[in-house]
Scaffold this active site. Structure first.
Site, short mmCIF file in Angstrom:
data_model
loop_
_atom_site.label_atom_id
_atom_site.label_comp_id
_atom_site.label_asym_id
_atom_site.label_seq_id
_atom_site.Cartn_x
_atom_site.Cartn_y
_atom_site.Cartn_z
N ARG A 56 6.19 -8.87 -35.73
CA ARG A 56 7.21 -9.51 -34.90
C ARG A 56 8.34 -8.50 -34.70
O ARG A 56 8.58 -7.63 -35.55
CB ARG A 56 7.75 -10.77 -35.59
CG ARG A 56 6.68 -11.76 -35.97
CD ARG A 56 6.02 -12.42 -34.79
NE ARG A 56 6.87 -13.49 -34.26
CZ ARG A 56 6.54 -14.24 -33.20
NH1 ARG A 56 5.42 -14.00 -32.56
NH2 ARG A 56 7.33 -15.19 -32.80
N HIS A 104 4.08 -6.52 -25.74
CA HIS A 104 3.44 -7.57 -26.53
C HIS A 104 2.04 -7.90 -25.99
O HIS A 104 1.74 -9.05 -25.64
CB HIS A 104 4.30 -8.84 -26.57
CG HIS A 104 4.12 -9.61 -27.85
ND1 HIS A 104 5.16 -10.25 -28.49
CD2 HIS A 104 3.02 -9.84 -28.61
CE1 HIS A 104 4.71 -10.85 -29.58
NE2 HIS A 104 3.40 -10.62 -29.66
#
Length: 309
Positions: free
Chosen positions: A224, A272
């Site tokens: 993350r 991402h």
């Protein structure tokens, strides 16, 4: 019995319905916002849930999420109190595996430097280590990490991992807990972060961590964005202590145009995209979990809500 699919981000309703009903012909498949009677819904499959919009599902048996990171919603008070599974293959996600291996190899072989030298029309080689001379440390050794760790070990890299709890069946050396964190950093030229985001792991890749890595170290973050303290990373790159960072996750997302990460030559910014599962991968996992739940058994990759992952 009905399954409600909420925002799984790929394919058509017809594709999803055909893939699931081929295995579970008696299961009704509905799609948000076409809920119908909420009492009919016994299973939810979703990503990026807006729990404030969800009605009560009085007969819900299980939830299945496409998200590898559940930190954004697992502690939400509106999350139904039923088992939650992450839709991840038990032998790892192929796309995540190839992504991790790709970045380890490109950094190991100094591809960013060669790209810069090409731009300058400079024909000059970089001194190259052998794989056995290169320590690769995985932060986290769950489903997503085991396959790339195995492949890199087979390629000859010196691979180890760091976890919160012991992994007695691990195929590689595993350093455990707070006492093992410094040890994994000190022996890892390349750190691959695949940790869940918790209170303990937020900001774990910071100035102190970077300083413990060998000079010329490299960071690959597939966890993350909040795992990395961006200011500390930039400072470590500018000082020359770190060579490169490949970042797939950022905080916030999308990465703002003014972020210095965009412009630093020692940073690879990816939007991402490490993992993009499709219907052919997800539908069998949905089916398998429904069958397990109907048989009164534990879900695959079931989330520990207390731990947060």
């Amino acid at each position: 019995m009905a399954l409600l699919i909420i925002n799984l981000m790929m394919g058509t309703h017809e594709d999803w319905r055909a893939a699931i009903k081929a295995e579970l012909p008696d299961l009704e498949v509905r799609f948000w916002p076409g809920i119908g009677d909420p009492a009919d819904i016994e299973y939810l499959a979703f990503t990026r849930p807006n729990l404030d919009e969800w009605p009560a599902f009085p007969n819900l048996k299980a939830m299945l999420t496409r998200q590898a990171g559940v930190d954004g919603f697992v502690r939400h008070p509106g999350l139904p109190d039923v088992p939650l599974s992450k839709l991840e293959p038990e032998d790892g996600d192929p796309m995540m595996t190839e992504y991790a291996v790709m970045h380890v190899l490109r950094l190991h072989r100094h591809m960013p430097t060669y790209r810069e030298r090409q731009a300058q029309r400079e024909w000059r080689e970089v001194a190259q280590k052998r794989p056995g001379e290169r320590g690769v440390g995985f932060l986290g050794y769950g489903t997503m990490a085991r396959k790339p760790a195995r492949i890199l070990r087979e390629l000859g890299f010196d691979v180890a991992a760091w976890t919160r709890t012991p992994k007695p069946d691990a195929e590689i050396p595993v350093f455990v807990g707070a006492g093992g964190f410094d040890a994994i950093l000190e022996r890892s030229d390349i750190v691959v972060c695949l940790l869940p985001l918790t209170g303990e792991t937020r900001g774990i890749l910071n100035a102190a961590a970077f300083a413990k890595m060998p000079a010329g170290g490299m960071v690959i973050n597939i966890g993350r964005g909040e795992h990395v303290v961006a200011e500390d990373l930039i400072a470590a790159l500018y000082s020359g202590h770190l060579y490169h960072a490949a970042l797939d996750a950022h905080s916030p997302e999308p990465l703002p145009p003014e972020s210095p990460l965009w412009d630093h030559p020692g940073v690879t910014v990816m939007p991402h995209v490490a993992r993009r599962p499709n219907i052919a991968q997800l539908a069998p996992q949905i089916v398998a979990n429904i069958r397990l739940r109907e048989a009164g058994r534990r879900l695959l990759q079931e989330v520990d809500r207390e731990a947060g992952y």
